[in-house]
Design a protein around this motif. Structure first.
Motif, PDB file in Angstrom:
ATOM      1  N   GLY A  26      25.310   8.277  30.119  1.00 23.12           N
ATOM      2  CA  GLY A  26      26.623   7.718  29.835  1.00 23.12           C
ATOM      3  C   GLY A  26      26.631   6.204  29.876  1.00 23.12           C
ATOM      4  N   PRO A  27      27.723   5.599  29.448  1.00 29.28           N
ATOM      5  CA  PRO A  27      27.787   4.131  29.446  1.00 29.28           C
ATOM      6  C   PRO A  27      27.886   3.521  30.829  1.00 29.28           C
ATOM      7  N   PRO A  29      30.170   2.191  34.258  1.00 29.19           N
ATOM      8  CA  PRO A  29      31.268   1.231  34.318  1.00 29.19           C
ATOM      9  C   PRO A  29      30.929  -0.054  33.555  1.00 29.19           C
ATOM     10  N   GLY A  30      31.878  -0.510  32.750  1.00 28.55           N
ATOM     11  CA  GLY A  30      31.662  -1.756  32.035  1.00 28.55           C
ATOM     12  C   GLY A  30      31.820  -2.975  32.918  1.00 28.55           C
ATOM     13  N   ALA A 155      34.675   7.356  27.778  1.00 29.55           N
ATOM     14  CA  ALA A 155      33.424   6.736  27.349  1.00 29.55           C
ATOM     15  C   ALA A 155      33.622   5.840  26.129  1.00 29.55           C
ATOM     16  N   ALA A 158      35.150   2.652  27.378  1.00 31.47           N
ATOM     17  CA  ALA A 158      34.251   1.941  28.285  1.00 31.47           C
ATOM     18  C   ALA A 158      33.135   1.223  27.531  1.00 31.47           C
ATOM     19  N   ARG A 159      32.641   1.825  26.466  1.00 27.90           N
ATOM     20  CA  ARG A 159      31.547   1.205  25.708  1.00 27.90           C
ATOM     21  C   ARG A 159      31.959  -0.132  25.101  1.00 27.90           C
ATOM     22  N   LYS A 161      33.818  -2.440  26.560  1.00 19.74           N
ATOM     23  CA  LYS A 161      33.791  -3.446  27.629  1.00 19.74           C
ATOM     24  C   LYS A 161      34.830  -4.547  27.410  1.00 19.74           C
ATOM     25  N   GLU A 193      32.307   8.127  36.863  1.00 16.48           N
ATOM     26  CA  GLU A 193      31.566   6.871  36.892  1.00 16.48           C
ATOM     27  C   GLU A 193      30.553   6.823  35.748  1.00 16.48           C
ATOM     28  N   SER A 194      29.837   7.897  35.528  1.00 13.67           N
ATOM     29  CA  SER A 194      28.842   7.925  34.454  1.00 13.67           C
ATOM     30  C   SER A 194      29.469   7.708  33.089  1.00 13.67           C
ATOM     31  N   GLY A 196      32.037   5.939  32.461  1.00 11.01           N
ATOM     32  CA  GLY A 196      32.561   4.597  32.246  1.00 11.01           C
ATOM     33  C   GLY A 196      33.711   4.143  33.100  1.00 11.01           C
ATOM     34  N   ASP A 198      35.752   2.314  35.868  1.00 12.87           N
ATOM     35  CA  ASP A 198      35.589   1.186  36.783  1.00 12.87           C
ATOM     36  C   ASP A 198      36.295   1.437  38.107  1.00 12.87           C
TER      37      ASP A 198
END
Length: 283
Positions: A26-27, A29-30, A155, A158-159, A161, A193-194, A196, A198
């Protein structure tokens, strides 16, 4: 992971109690703890946040006034409540603009960094427009509900950011609280968390009193860690217990009822809580 297990009638209970994913799944947390601290100008100590209460029935000027009062009193940020809904894009924009104006007024009067977190729980076809409104107008962070909107929604945002994201536990508590069916809270937190998040909302009992919830071991281990949120009737007297539960001051407190009902008024109560937070920080 679960497949068709829930529909198999001969099984009377099932819980997903553990899940080992690759470290880079996964992404992630950004922003994480460090990014959140930079975003809200809080180098150390827990962050204080008031959630808008009541979530419905208040007009926009009243909401804005409450937000400004608690921010000027000493809280770091305010957030929309997860139960707030908006009829259309125009209503969402009007709300966000008013909350940002209150945030900016608090920044100007205090000379401190203050933040506003907007609610992005909505229908799939509304999400992109509201996300763009939040980004364009200068919202500091947003919340989504992966239990309703899906882990893919978390996700996807989150990607990019563009701002920190709070993964709210709306509806997902139904997966973690039933004694016979569901998913262990640490497992769900690790998934969020995985994908994304925060910020992640801990189970309601976490850090509530001596030992309660402590078996819910804090599961986060990625280098870019999500920040835990403690909520539900929190007061300044509990600060030592909260720190013990988390193991550090890297957490956020959602506080509404304690400041809302304080005899000295909302703004003064926010100042009292903030002073208590600052007083317990190491020299």
């Amino acid at each position: 992971m679960v497949g068709e297990i829930p529909r198999l009638g001969f099984l009377t209970r099932f819980q997903l109690s553990g899940l080992d994913l690759p470290a880079d799944f996964g992404p992630g947390p950004g922003f994480g703890v460090a990014g959140i601290r930079r975003q809200f100008g809080c180098e150390r100590g827990p962050l204080l946040c008031r959630s808008m209460r009541p979530a419905v029935g208040l007009d926009i000027p009243t909401m804005a006034g409450l937000n400004r009062a608690v921010l000027e009193g000493g809280f770091h940020l305010v957030k929309d409540d997860e139960l707030q809904v908006f009829a259309d894009e125009a209503a969402f924009r009007a709300h966000v603009q008013a909350m940002l104006a209150a945030r900016d007024a608090a920044r100007a009067s205090t000379g401190q960094r203050k933040g506003y977190l907007a609610n992005l729980i909505c229908e799939p076809d509304e999400l992109q427009a509201r996300w763009e409104i939040a980004c364009t107008l200068g919202v500091d962070a947003v919340l989504v509900a992966p239990g309703i909107q899906g882990l893919g929604t978390l996700a996807t945002l989150a990607r990019q950011k563009r701002m920190p994201i709070l993964a709210h536990n709306t509806f997902s508590d139904l997966l973690t609280r039933h004694p016979d069916w569901g998913i262990a809270h640490p497992v769900l937190s690790g998934l969020y968390e995985s994908f994304g998040a925060d910020w992640i909302v801990t189970s309601g009992e976490y850090g509530a009193s001596d030992g309660v919830g402590m078996d819910d071991a804090w599961p986060f281990g990625r280098p870019q860690r999500a920040m835990p949120i403690l909520q539900g009737g929190k007061s300044p007297e509990g600060l030592p217990t909260f720190r013990a539960a988390i193991g550090s001051d890297d957490y956020m407190l959602i506080v509404a009822s304690w400041v809302d009902g304080h005899a000295d008024g909302l703004g003064n109560a926010a100042g009292i809580f903030r002073a208590a937070v600052d007083a317990q920080l190491p020299a």
